[in-house]
Write a protein that holds these residues in place. Structure first.
Motif, mmCIF file in Angstrom:
data_model
loop_
_atom_site.group_PDB
_atom_site.id
_atom_site.type_symbol
_atom_site.label_atom_id
_atom_site.label_comp_id
_atom_site.label_asym_id
_atom_site.label_seq_id
_atom_site.Cartn_x
_atom_site.Cartn_y
_atom_site.Cartn_z
ATOM 1 N N TRP A 1 0.817 -1.213 0.000
ATOM 2 C CA TRP A 1 0.000 0.000 0.000
ATOM 3 C C TRP A 1 0.852 1.265 0.000
ATOM 4 C CZ3 TRP A 1 -5.190 -0.685 -0.616
ATOM 5 C CH2 TRP A 1 -5.689 -1.959 -0.370
ATOM 6 N N HIS A 2 2.124 1.144 0.324
ATOM 7 C CA HIS A 2 3.057 2.276 0.278
ATOM 8 C C HIS A 2 3.589 2.508 -1.133
ATOM 9 C CE1 HIS A 2 4.195 2.376 4.808
ATOM 10 N NE2 HIS A 2 3.154 1.562 4.671
ATOM 11 N N ARG A 3 3.384 1.537 -2.033
ATOM 12 C CA ARG A 3 4.032 1.571 -3.350
ATOM 13 C C ARG A 3 3.011 1.566 -4.492
ATOM 14 N NH1 ARG A 3 6.937 -1.917 -0.170
ATOM 15 N NH2 ARG A 3 5.893 -3.762 -1.036
ATOM 16 N N LEU A 4 1.915 2.254 -4.290
ATOM 17 C CA LEU A 4 0.873 2.303 -5.317
ATOM 18 C C LEU A 4 1.170 3.394 -6.333
ATOM 19 C CD1 LEU A 4 -2.213 1.908 -2.962
ATOM 20 C CD2 LEU A 4 -0.938 0.110 -4.169
ATOM 21 N N ASP A 5 0.778 3.147 -7.570
ATOM 22 C CA ASP A 5 1.032 4.103 -8.648
ATOM 23 C C ASP A 5 -0.111 5.106 -8.783
ATOM 24 O OD1 ASP A 5 3.398 2.777 -9.326
ATOM 25 O OD2 ASP A 5 2.331 1.381 -10.650
ATOM 26 N N PRO A 6 0.212 6.372 -9.017
ATOM 27 C CA PRO A 6 -0.844 7.367 -9.252
ATOM 28 C C PRO A 6 -1.470 7.181 -10.632
ATOM 29 C CG PRO A 6 1.315 8.370 -9.525
ATOM 30 C CD PRO A 6 1.558 6.969 -9.044
ATOM 31 N N TRP A 7 -2.697 7.634 -10.772
ATOM 32 C CA TRP A 7 -3.312 7.684 -12.093
ATOM 33 C C TRP A 7 -2.497 8.639 -12.974
ATOM 34 C CZ3 TRP A 7 -6.783 3.961 -12.628
ATOM 35 C CH2 TRP A 7 -7.549 3.563 -11.536
ATOM 36 N N PRO A 8 -2.544 8.481 -14.303
ATOM 37 C CA PRO A 8 -1.647 9.247 -15.191
ATOM 38 C C PRO A 8 -1.743 10.765 -15.085
ATOM 39 C CG PRO A 8 -2.627 7.401 -16.376
ATOM 40 C CD PRO A 8 -3.319 7.469 -15.041
ATOM 41 N N ASP A 9 -2.892 11.297 -14.694
ATOM 42 C CA ASP A 9 -3.093 12.744 -14.653
ATOM 43 C C ASP A 9 -2.690 13.384 -13.332
ATOM 44 O OD1 ASP A 9 -5.894 12.948 -12.895
ATOM 45 O OD2 ASP A 9 -5.757 11.139 -14.097
ATOM 46 N N VAL A 10 -2.344 12.573 -12.348
ATOM 47 C CA VAL A 10 -2.223 13.071 -10.977
ATOM 48 C C VAL A 10 -1.056 14.037 -10.783
ATOM 49 C CG1 VAL A 10 -1.623 12.338 -8.624
ATOM 50 C CG2 VAL A 10 -3.479 11.217 -9.843
ATOM 51 N N VAL A 11 0.145 13.630 -11.135
ATOM 52 C CA VAL A 11 1.310 14.463 -10.835
ATOM 53 C C VAL A 11 1.262 15.778 -11.605
ATOM 54 C CG1 VAL A 11 3.827 14.605 -10.954
ATOM 55 C CG2 VAL A 11 2.732 12.490 -10.172
ATOM 56 N N THR A 12 0.887 15.738 -12.885
ATOM 57 C CA THR A 12 0.820 16.977 -13.660
ATOM 58 C C THR A 12 -0.274 17.892 -13.140
ATOM 59 O OG1 THR A 12 -0.607 15.867 -15.292
ATOM 60 C CG2 THR A 12 1.762 15.965 -15.764
ATOM 61 N N GLY A 13 -1.440 17.331 -12.811
ATOM 62 C CA GLY A 13 -2.542 18.150 -12.300
ATOM 63 C C GLY A 13 -2.222 18.765 -10.955
ATOM 64 N N LEU A 14 -1.635 17.970 -10.053
ATOM 65 C CA LEU A 14 -1.290 18.497 -8.737
ATOM 66 C C LEU A 14 -0.200 19.563 -8.829
ATOM 67 C CD1 LEU A 14 -1.291 15.327 -6.444
ATOM 68 C CD2 LEU A 14 -3.037 17.101 -6.606
ATOM 69 N N THR A 15 0.743 19.349 -9.727
ATOM 70 C CA THR A 15 1.819 20.331 -9.889
ATOM 71 C C THR A 15 1.269 21.683 -10.333
ATOM 72 O OG1 THR A 15 3.402 18.578 -10.399
ATOM 73 C CG2 THR A 15 3.989 20.816 -11.086
ATOM 74 N N GLN A 16 0.283 21.645 -11.242
ATOM 75 C CA GLN A 16 -0.361 22.892 -11.653
ATOM 76 C C GLN A 16 -1.117 23.538 -10.499
ATOM 77 O OE1 GLN A 16 -2.410 23.239 -15.592
ATOM 78 N NE2 GLN A 16 -2.143 21.020 -15.619
ATOM 79 N N LEU A 17 -1.880 22.736 -9.797
ATOM 80 C CA LEU A 17 -2.727 23.245 -8.717
ATOM 81 C C LEU A 17 -1.885 23.815 -7.576
ATOM 82 C CD1 LEU A 17 -5.796 23.357 -8.340
ATOM 83 C CD2 LEU A 17 -5.659 21.143 -7.184
ATOM 84 N N LYS A 18 -0.723 23.233 -7.375
ATOM 85 C CA LYS A 18 0.169 23.637 -6.291
ATOM 86 C C LYS A 18 0.709 25.055 -6.471
ATOM 87 C CE LYS A 18 4.634 22.004 -4.397
ATOM 88 N NZ LYS A 18 4.346 21.522 -3.041
ATOM 89 N N ARG A 19 0.672 25.566 -7.690
ATOM 90 C CA ARG A 19 1.228 26.897 -7.958
ATOM 91 C C ARG A 19 0.585 27.967 -7.084
ATOM 92 N NH1 ARG A 19 0.162 27.241 -14.176
ATOM 93 N NH2 ARG A 19 0.298 29.471 -13.683
ATOM 94 N N ASN A 20 -0.721 27.868 -6.876
ATOM 95 C CA ASN A 20 -1.441 28.918 -6.147
ATOM 96 C C ASN A 20 -2.244 28.416 -4.949
ATOM 97 O OD1 ASN A 20 -0.613 30.994 -7.969
ATOM 98 N ND2 ASN A 20 -2.163 30.285 -9.419
#
Length: 237
Positions: free
Chosen positions: A99-118
């Motif tokens: 459960w510590h080594r689960l893969d994110p869905w393909p859109d997760v890292v890019t979407g979160l990185t954008q959202l994290k800006r503000n």
């Protein structure tokens, strides 16, 4: 909106595929034939809510999810006629940490990185801190903070799981948006005054999934994925 907090299992990561992958390796290593790894993952996950309900109801003290997962793993193994007492403890611990080594869905890292800006972004998960940190480090998930059950000492959908999270962030409930692929999670968050965002994960439970295929209420955001959520939020600023 100042912060977005995310359900993790199913919304951020594909738990079923990841657990099945590691279960398959475990079965092969220990010559355990005839167990479908996806069925095994489903059976293990099916014990998730009952285990947390014992904590929510006060039948047992708050217990972190890694411990609940390990207890449930031994129950599931026995259901498949595998005696965990005859297996190496290190091997069981390794499987439990799947459960510590689960893969994110393909859109997760890019979407979160954008959202994290503000905005502040954080998990609002039933997973414990070590689990969330290990998952994030492995997958490159760019959280600003690690929140969830071990921080709030409450398992969703108990109200304190949401209200204490908002208090910890120092915001008002309407300034925090709960993001989930599960309508019941969003309903509980809305009851606590949080904004809500629904992201459908139509294959969380496999190709025959019948739940959470569509929003059940008029959530504040209904989006295809995290990229669309980030685009809509950033465009409204």
């Amino acid at each position: 909106m100042k912060a977005f907090c995310f359900d993790v299992f199913g919304t951020v990561v594909d738990w079923r595929t990841g657990v099945a992958r590691e279960a398959s390796e475990f079965f092969s290593r220990h010559q355990l034939a005839g167990i479908d790894p996806y069925d095994f993952a489903d059976a293990w996950r099916n014990l998730y809510q009952p285990a947390m309900e014992a904590c929510r109801s006060g039948k047992r003290p708050f217990t972190r999810l890694d411990i609940l997962h390990r207890e449930n793993l031994e129950i599931v193994l026995r259901k498949y006629d595998v005696n965990p007492d005859k297996l190496d403890d290190d091997a069981l611990a390794q499987l439990n940490s799947a459960w510590h080594r689960l893969d994110p869905w393909p859109d997760v890292v890019t979407g979160l990185t954008q959202l994290k800006r503000n905005h502040i972004i954080a998990p609002a998960s039933n997973g414990n801190i070590a689990l969330m940190v290990n998952m994030a480090k492995r997958a490159g998930i760019p959280w600003d903070a690690i929140l969830g059950a071990e921080v709030t000492q409450a398992y969703k959908p108990s109200p304190p799981a949401y209200t204490r999270m908002v208090e910890i962030l120092g915001f008002e409930p309407q300034e925090v948006c709960m993001v989930a692929a599960h309508n019941n999670d969003l309903h509980a968050a809305r009851q606590c005054g949080l904004a809500t965002a629904f992201v459908a994960r139509k294959s969380e439970h496999g190709v025959h999934q019948t739940t959470d295929l569509e929003p059940s209420e008029d959530w504040d955001f209904v989006v295809r994925d995290f990229n669309e959520l980030a685009d809509r939020v950033l465009s409204s600023n």
